[in-house]
Structure formats: structure tokens, C-alpha cells
Design an enzyme around this catalytic site. Structure first.
Site, mmCIF file in Angstrom:
data_model
loop_
_atom_site.group_PDB
_atom_site.id
_atom_site.type_symbol
_atom_site.label_atom_id
_atom_site.label_comp_id
_atom_site.label_asym_id
_atom_site.label_seq_id
_atom_site.Cartn_x
_atom_site.Cartn_y
_atom_site.Cartn_z
ATOM 1 N N LYS A 1 42.215 36.962 31.669
ATOM 2 C CA LYS A 1 42.054 38.252 31.037
ATOM 3 C C LYS A 1 42.330 37.957 29.449
ATOM 4 C CE LYS A 1 43.180 42.715 29.997
ATOM 5 N NZ LYS A 1 44.385 43.321 30.703
ATOM 6 N N ASP B 1 43.058 50.816 36.159
ATOM 7 C CA ASP B 1 44.161 50.522 35.504
ATOM 8 C C ASP B 1 45.402 51.029 36.272
ATOM 9 O OD1 ASP B 1 45.133 49.115 33.208
ATOM 10 O OD2 ASP B 1 44.665 50.739 31.715
HETATM 11 ZN ZN LIG Z 1 45.065 47.239 32.158
#
Ligand SMILES: [Zn+2]
Length: 422
Positions: free
Chosen positions: A208, A337
Site C-alpha cells: 500500500k 475502508d
Molecule cells: Zn483506508
């Protein structure tokens, strides 16, 4: 074969050692063939060990144990490509990186992982608040049967420029640093390469990188590009050399375009995707991951004012960008998320997707076949012989009422039953 019904985590410990003696037949009113988009009626799914052995066979295996789910429709286990299992917005979250150890983060993730699995999500990608590699530890604990949870694809620490969105001490005083030797902070190509390698070394299964400024961090301005094209490209190439995919957090237009050009696999949030950016993404074939339930649910009043202002600005733009992604026919992945809102509410993203212009089938495809392609896991995402026995059930036709997915009644992961109607 056994059933996990009581204190799930405790029983899951035994599951790791349980033999799968007999085949299991799961019977339901039908199943969703996510490829054709049809509900096939009825559904008879034969499970042998951790895999699906047959779907609607002419003959059933002798001595099979039957799980009858009348009134239920089966779907493949759902996949969420953007969660933060060790994270939750609660009192003092801003300073946790310098108050918690990796063990604290890992322990906190345990009930979140269980809630996510029981909500029907059998695979998640944990995108980078993995201080102390707590997400890697969680993946291992689940795989070993120590705790109940989905299959986890951990990112370790997210890469960030100094003072950027994913620098764990942005907003704190000089000298206040997370306790770990090296998190994901990296400036310049050389440091980026080293940071990617460090995550890989310690068990990350995806990388990420935070390409732009974010909402829940104390830098600004909202959406500003933080990594250069050169740095993003170095990260993407290095991740790919290790056989890993790479996800980029990106809100602003320039950062989105740079991420696409750099060969990033999925662009997360993708809040300010202009027509030009959409055309570039379509040409390059990147996935995009909108998080619409998050926008609908995030209570700006509970955020510090500077962060609330960023969210108020980006939220409506992100919804427009999602609708543009549909218009341009982009590959829209399913990611929520979760952690910014409660774990286990992941399926509310389906309802939000449909509310903002998607069809139920397209939203379900995102969370199954599209995410399976993004994660590079062709062994899941469909109910089909030979694939992993990750199967869930809801009480009716989710193509007619997508909100049924918020009330998953049956969860099987790898042939183990974690939830079942009484
Ligand atoms: Zn996130």
C-alpha cells in the site's frame, strides 16, 4: 466437518486440527451464478474438505452430511479489498501509533476479524495500518485456526512521504515517532525500494502506498499529490517483481493520474477522478475502489475541524467520481475502508453503491469476481467445483433486494461453518 456456533474464536482453535471426514451437501433454494448473473434453482453444493467438489450433481456422495437452508440463496463468500482490521475511530485514535504496540493492534483486530467473517466476508485485504506487522500476525493466527476471521491479505505498513497521510507521526511533535525501527516512511526512489522490500521481508502480501494527502491525517491540502510519478513507479515495479499487487491511496486528480501511469493495480478512494483521469485509467486498466458507505456514514461532527473540512470537500466529489467510473466502464473493485466505520458493516457498501447508481448484480460482482481478479486469487469468488468452499447465504434474492446482504444467515469458509440459521 464440524460446526462453529458458540464462542467462535475458542472453537476455531479446534477447527485447525479437525479432520474433514465426510463430505457435506449444502442445500438451498438457489445460488447466484455471479458470471451469468442468474439465480440457479435449486442449489445443491457438495463440499469436500476445504473445496467445492460439485454443484448440482446428478448423484450425491454417499454418507454426506446435509445442511438444509430452506428459503436461502447462496452466494460466494464476499471479498473486501480495503479494510483496517486493527483500527477503529475511537477516543484517542490519532495518537495510537505512538501509544500502542504491534501486539495491542493485533489483539484489537481479533473481534473485528470475527465480525467481518460473520458478516459474510471471507477474504479481506488489510491496507496498511499494520504497525508492528500486526496484520501479518493476524493473518497467521487466522490461518493457524487460533482465531476466527476472513482470509487476510496484509499490507504491513503503508508507504508514505515524511509528513504524509500514512506517516504514522504526522501531526505529532518533532521527535515523537512510532516505536518501530522502520514503518513505511520513505522519501525518494531508494527509500521507496527499501520500504517495499521491508514489508515483503516481514510478510506483506500486498503493498500500500499513499500517493496523495488524505482525510484522517493532519496534513493538507486535501488530495494534494505526495509521491512523485517516479517514486510511485519504483514502488509498483518493486512490488510486481515480488509477485505482489500494489494499492495506492489517492484522492486528488494529479495523484490519481500519476498512480495510473505508474502501474498501480488499484486506486483507492479515487475521489477527484476527472474525465481525463477516467480515460487514462480505462486505457491503463487499473482498478478503482470507491468507499461510498464511508462517505454516507462518516460523522464529520466527530472529527477534528480540519479533518471534517477535508471530508466535507472530498465526499461529494468521490460520489461523482464513482458515477464517472461506471460511465467509463472502469474495473470497480469492492472496498469499504472498514475501521473508519464499525467492522461487520461492510455490506452496507452494497446498499450505498445501488443508491448512488449501480445495479445490485454489478455491486455483487465487484465483491466477488472483480476482487478475485484484483487480488490475483482465481480460487474464489464463484460457486463452482474446484474452488474454495467459501459460501454464504441470505434469506431471499439479493438481486431484488441488495440489503439482504446486510443480514447474512450462513457463513462457510474453507468448508468450515461459522454461522448457520438455528
Ligand atoms: Zn483506508
Amino acid at each position: 466437518m464440524r460446526h462453529v456456533t458458540g464462542p467462535v474464536a475458542a472453537l476455531a482453535l479446534i477447527a485447525a486440527y479437525a479432520a474433514h471426514a465426510e463430505p457435506v451437501v449444502v442445500e438451498a433454494d438457489g445460488y447466484l451464478d455471479v458470471v451469468t448473473g442468474r439465480i440457479v434453482r435449486p442449489a445443491v453444493v457438495v463440499v469436500d474438505g476445504e473445496k467445492i467438489a460439485a454443484v448440482n450433481p446428478t448423484t450425491r456422495p454417499a454418507g454426506a452430511k446435509v445442511i438444509a437452508l430452506p428459503g436461502q440463496v447462496l452466494l460466494p463468500g464476499l471479498m473486501d479489498d480495503h479494510v483496517h482490521l486493527n483500527y477503529i475511530i475511537a477516543e484517542g485514535w490519532e495518537t495510537e501509533p505512538v501509544r500502542f504496540t504491534g501486539a495491542d493492534f493485533a489483539m484489537r483486530a481479533i473481534p473485528h476479524a470475527e465480525a467481518t467473517l460473520l458478516a459474510g466476508f471471507t477474504t479481506v485485504r488489510d491496507l496498511g495500518t499494520g504497525l508492528g506487522f500486526s496484520d501479518v500476525a493476524l493473518m497467521k493466527a487466522i490461518d493457524r485456526g487460533w482465531v476466527a476471521g476472513p482470509r487476510v491479505v496484509p499490507a504491513g505498513h503503508a508507504l508514505s512521504v515524511t509528513g504524509g497521510h500514512c506517516d504514522q507521526s504526522t501531526g505529532l511533535g518533532p521527535g515523537v515517532e512510532p516505536p518501530e525501527f522502520m514503518s513505511g516512511r520513505a522519501d525518494g526512489v531508494d527509500e521507496v525500494l527499501k520500504a517495499v522490500r521491508y514489508q515483503v521481508k516481514h510478510g506483506a502480501k500486498v503493498i500500500k502506498i499513499c500517493a496523495t494527502a488524505g482525510v484522517l491525517s493532519f496534513e493538507g491540502p486535501a488530495g494534494a499529490q505526495q509521491y512523485s510519478l517516479e517514486e510511485l513507479r519504483a514502488a509498483a515495479e518493486e512490488a510486481h517483481r515480488h509477485g505482489l499487487r500494489i494499492a495506492a491511496h489517492a484522492h486528488g486528480t494529479e495523484g490519481i493520474i500519476a498512480a495510473s501511469k505508474a502501474g498501480i493495480d488499484s486506486i483507492e478512494h479515487n475521489s477527484m477522478m476527472s474525465d481525463e483521469a477516467a480515460a487514462i485509467i480505462r486505457k491503463n486498466g487499473n482498478f478503482v475502489t470507491p468507499n461510498l458507505h464511508l462517505i454516507d456514514t462518516l460523522k464529520e461532527t466527530e472529527l477534528p475541524p480540519a479533518l471534517a473540512a477535508k471530508q466535507a470537500y472530498l465526499g461529494p466529489l468521490a460520489i461523482e467520481s464513482f458515477q464517472r467510473a461506471l460511465k467509463y466502464g472502469l474495473k470497480v473493485a469492492f472496498g469499504t475502508d472498514a475501521g473508519v466505520f464499525p467492522h461487520g458493516d461492510n455490506a452496507k457498501e452494497f446498499t450505498a453503491r445501488v443508491k448512488h447508481g449501480d445495479t445490485p448484480l454489478n455491486a455483487i460482482r465487484s465483491a466477488t469476481i472483480v476482487n478475485a481478479e484484483l487480488l490475483g486469487t482465481p480460487d474464489r469468488g464463484r460457486i463452482e467445483a474446484g474452488l474454495l468452499a467459501d459460501v454464504i447465504a441470505v434469506a431471499g434474492n439479493p438481486l431484488e433486494d441488495v440489503a439482504l446482504l446486510e443480514d447474512v444467515r450462513f457463513v462457510m469458509k474453507g468448508g468450515e461453518i461459522y454461522k448457520q440459521p438455528r
